[in-house]
Design an enzyme around this catalytic site. Structure first.
Site, PDB file in Angstrom:
ATOM      1  N   CYS A 384       0.846  -1.205   0.000  1.00 24.07           N
ATOM      2  CA  CYS A 384       0.000   0.000   0.000  1.00 24.07           C
ATOM      3  C   CYS A 384       0.880   1.254   0.000  1.00 24.07           C
ATOM      4  CB  CYS A 384      -0.998  -0.051   1.144  1.00 24.07           C
ATOM      5  SG  CYS A 384      -2.512   0.847   0.732  1.00 24.07           S
ATOM      6  N   MET A 387       4.137   0.515  -1.458  1.00 24.12           N
ATOM      7  CA  MET A 387       4.160   0.474  -2.926  1.00 24.12           C
ATOM      8  C   MET A 387       4.186   1.907  -3.481  1.00 24.12           C
ATOM      9  SD  MET A 387       1.560   1.172  -5.340  1.00 24.12           S
ATOM     10  CE  MET A 387       1.024   0.690  -6.961  1.00 24.12           C
ATOM     11  N   HIS A 510      -3.583  -5.234   0.252  1.00 22.28           N
ATOM     12  CA  HIS A 510      -3.002  -5.783   1.482  1.00 22.28           C
ATOM     13  C   HIS A 510      -3.035  -7.311   1.465  1.00 22.28           C
ATOM     14  CE1 HIS A 510      -2.819  -2.006   3.871  1.00 22.28           C
ATOM     15  NE2 HIS A 510      -3.734  -1.640   2.995  1.00 22.28           N
ATOM     16  N   GLU A 512      -1.470  -9.279   3.279  1.00 14.19           N
ATOM     17  CA  GLU A 512      -1.340  -9.853   4.635  1.00 14.19           C
ATOM     18  C   GLU A 512      -2.680 -10.270   5.231  1.00 14.19           C
ATOM     19  OE1 GLU A 512      -0.914  -6.717   3.760  1.00 14.19           O
ATOM     20  OE2 GLU A 512      -1.457  -5.281   5.331  1.00 14.19           O
TER      21      GLU A 512
HETATM   22  N1  GLN Z   1      -2.167   6.575   2.728  1.00 10.44           N
HETATM   23  C1  GLN Z   1      -2.217   5.841   1.500  1.00 10.44           C
HETATM   24  C2  GLN Z   1      -3.564   5.965   0.830  1.00 10.44           C
HETATM   25  O1  GLN Z   1      -4.539   6.307   1.448  1.00 10.44           O
HETATM   26  C3  GLN Z   1      -1.871   4.391   1.731  1.00 10.44           C
HETATM   27  C4  GLN Z   1      -2.820   3.679   2.637  1.00 10.44           C
HETATM   28  C5  GLN Z   1      -2.281   2.393   3.198  1.00 10.44           C
HETATM   29  O2  GLN Z   1      -1.079   2.172   3.237  1.00 10.44           O
HETATM   30  N2  GLN Z   1      -3.168   1.552   3.697  1.00 10.44           N
HETATM   31  O3  GLN Z   1      -3.674   5.712  -0.351  1.00 10.44           O
END
Ligand code: GLN
Length: 550
Positions: A384, A387, A510, A512
């Site tokens: 997330c 990335m 995600h 995980e």
């Molecule tokens: N803050 C980022 C977004 O809202 C990534 C969110 C996350 O890592 N769950 O896109």
């Protein structure tokens, strides 16, 4: 099982953090391994409608279900133990209960009655508990009640249990989890707090059927009888729960203690086969007897609170067992990672995982870690925000877009390589409004992702507002960072990979949340495998194997 759904409640006494979630999941596992269908639900007595708006420092990780519910991290344990998905119905908070009741009141559903805790709030709680049972697919619904008996917040839940017990008779059972503190000076386990806690429950009209006693030491002879006598339970319904080496030992320990036997007996269910835990034991064998070890650096801003990355830690452990290797995690604080100390901090890493997150804090350290992983050819998994940072790093350091950024960090970024999703632009409320839950992702032929999953399309869970900005896709592709997973409809980029790197994968979703004991997640398995075969490097002072937090 023929007949009606059985309801099992798990309450907690004496103190919080006794591990009701693990006991609930372990009992569920035992019942499942006897051939029953089981689901577990968590009732949380706080006023937030869901934990989605809670800071991880408050409540640890927010777990996300396929249907996009932002839930308590205990649901992660339920899924990891049972290998079946949970949903919004598996987590209910006081906030949600009140929200529903107040909405109904505004609709006029209460026909002029005064709306009260009893019966309206308790009825709403009972409705949520039974909603899972009414699906007609579960033999057992295990309901874990958050908090500790005696808390003001828990009162309506205990009252709802009292009523359900009265209505359902033998289809209902209450397990109370307590603590036997050990007094070092006298070398004794003390039962008084347990007695008091059961009295507290009794004063609310609920007699527990089974007591599970958390203890650091074995309960000596006579202790179970003593507790039984004071608390109106059978001695065999007093179950010892010793501190375990890993949470994954608990189902076996509970089986040894006969927890499932006593539960079935009390519910009047006879003749079910002994729980078949062969697969589980096989996992434990691999988990406890690794042939090698692999050093993974987990870079995040909440590393002082390991619960914030619960599912990632567990997914790494599952992947370690699958690879028959011990995963040593070095928790690296992203705020403290700088170009000057990056070599020292990450030098011996065989794999680098950059964690999800929100907001600016610790971003520079995450980007630094990715820079290091990319240049040193160290296997990398970015999740997330991890990335998104990989995209920013590549933009800045490879494509020459020195102002590359996410508009989350800089709303006026000159090169907004990560940008807010179109659908998010009009969103005002913070709670429950992200891109949440499972979405399909089509995998590109020839990519690591395609090979690792062994499938053309997957479904993975999301929780974010920002995305890869497709206006830059072609430039990235030309430069060597490719989109190897894309949402087939919206074309949102879900996975990025580097062409010239042994194993570099960033995922917008995600993975995980989907890793379980029975089905370790393929991306984690492949990441740990790639890391295992990465050169030994210099030792980076990585901590010993992370102790399971029970
Ligand atoms: N803050 C980022 C977004 O809202 C990534 C969110 C996350 O890592 N769950 O896109």
């Amino acid at each position: 099982m023929t007949g009606s759904t059985k309801y099992i409640f798990v309450t907690g006494g004496v103190t919080s953090s006794l591990g009701k979630g693990i006991i609930s999941a372990s009992l569920a596992k035992l019942l499942q391994a006897r051939g029953f269908t089981v689901t577990i639900q968590k009732l949380d007595p706080y006023i937030n409608v869901d934990p989605g708006t809670l800071n991880p420092y408050e409540h640890g990780e927010c777990f996300v279900t396929d249907d996009g519910a932002e839930t308590d991290l205990d649901l992660g344990h339920y899924e990891r133990f049972l290998d079946i998905p949970t949903s919004q119905a598996n987590n209910v908070t006081t906030g949600r209960i009140y929200q529903n009741v107040i909405r109904k009141e505004r609709e006029g559903a209460y026909l002029g009655k005064t709306v009260q805790v009893i019966p309206h709030i308790t009825d709403e709680i009972k409705r949520h508990i039974q909603a899972l049972g009414r699906k007609g697919i579960y033999d057992f619904v295990i309901t874990e009640v958050g908090g500790t008996v005696g808390d003001i917040e828990s009162l309506p839940y205990v009252e709802a249990i009292r009523q359900l017990r009265w209505e359902k008779g033998r289809d209902c059972l209450v397990i109370h989890l307590t603590l036997l503190p050990f007094l070092g000076t006298t070398g004794e386990l003390k039962t008084k707090p347990t007695q008091h806690s059961v009295k507290e429950l009794l004063s609310l009209g609920v007699q527990p059927d089974v007591l599970v006693c958390r203890t650091e030491h074995a309960m000596g002879p006579g202790l179970k009888d003593k507790i039984a006598l004071f608390c109106n339970v059978d001695a065999k319904a007093v179950v010892e729960s010793r501190d375990a080496e890993t949470i994954y030992d608990v189902p076996l320990l509970m089986q040894e203690e006969g927890l499932d036997e006593v539960v079935l007996e009390k519910l009047g269910i006879q003749g079910s086969p002994v729980a078949d835990l062969d697969q589980w034991k096989d996992f434990l064998r691999r988990y406890k007897n690794p042939e090698g070890e692999v050093r993974i650096c987990l870079v995040g801003k909440y590393v002082e609170l390991k619960d914030a990355y619960k599912s990632i830690k567990e997914a790494l452990e599952h992947a370690g067992a699958e690879n028959e290797t011990r995963v040593q995690i070095k928790w690296v604080h992203s705020e403290k990672l700088t170009p000057r100390n990056v070599q020292k901090q990450l030098g011996g890493a065989q794999g680098i995982l950059v964690a999800p997150g929100f907001g600016h804090r610790g971003i520079d350290g995450k980007i630094e870690a990715i820079h290091f992983a990319r240049e040193q050819g160290i296997p990398f998994l970015g999740i997330c925000l991890g990335m998104q940072c990989a995209v920013i790093e590549f933009g800045r350091n490879v494509l020459g877009l020195s102002a590359a950024n996410s508009t989350e960090m800089d709303a006026d970024a000159k090169d907004p390589v990560i940008d807010i999703m179109e659908a998010q632009k009009s969103v005002v409320d913070k709670g429950g409004t992200m891109r949440l839950g499972a979405y399909p992702c089509a995998l590109t032929e020839g990519s690591i992702a395609r090979r690792v999953y062994g499938r053309k399309q997957v479904n993975e869970r999301h929780r974010h507002r920002y995305e890869f900005n497709n206006a830059y896709l072609e430039r990235y592709h030309q430069g060597g960072m490719v989109a190897s997973g894309v949402n087939p409809k919206s074309k949102l980029v879900e996975i990025v990979e580097l062409k010239d790197h042994p194993w570099f994968v960033g995922v917008q979703f995600h993975p995980e949340y989907r890793s379980t004991v029975a089905s370790p997640h393929p991306l984690f398995v492949a990441f740990v495998k790639a890391a295992s075969s990465h050169g030994t490097g210099v030792q980076a002072g990585i901590e010993g194997k992370v102790k399971a937090e029970n």
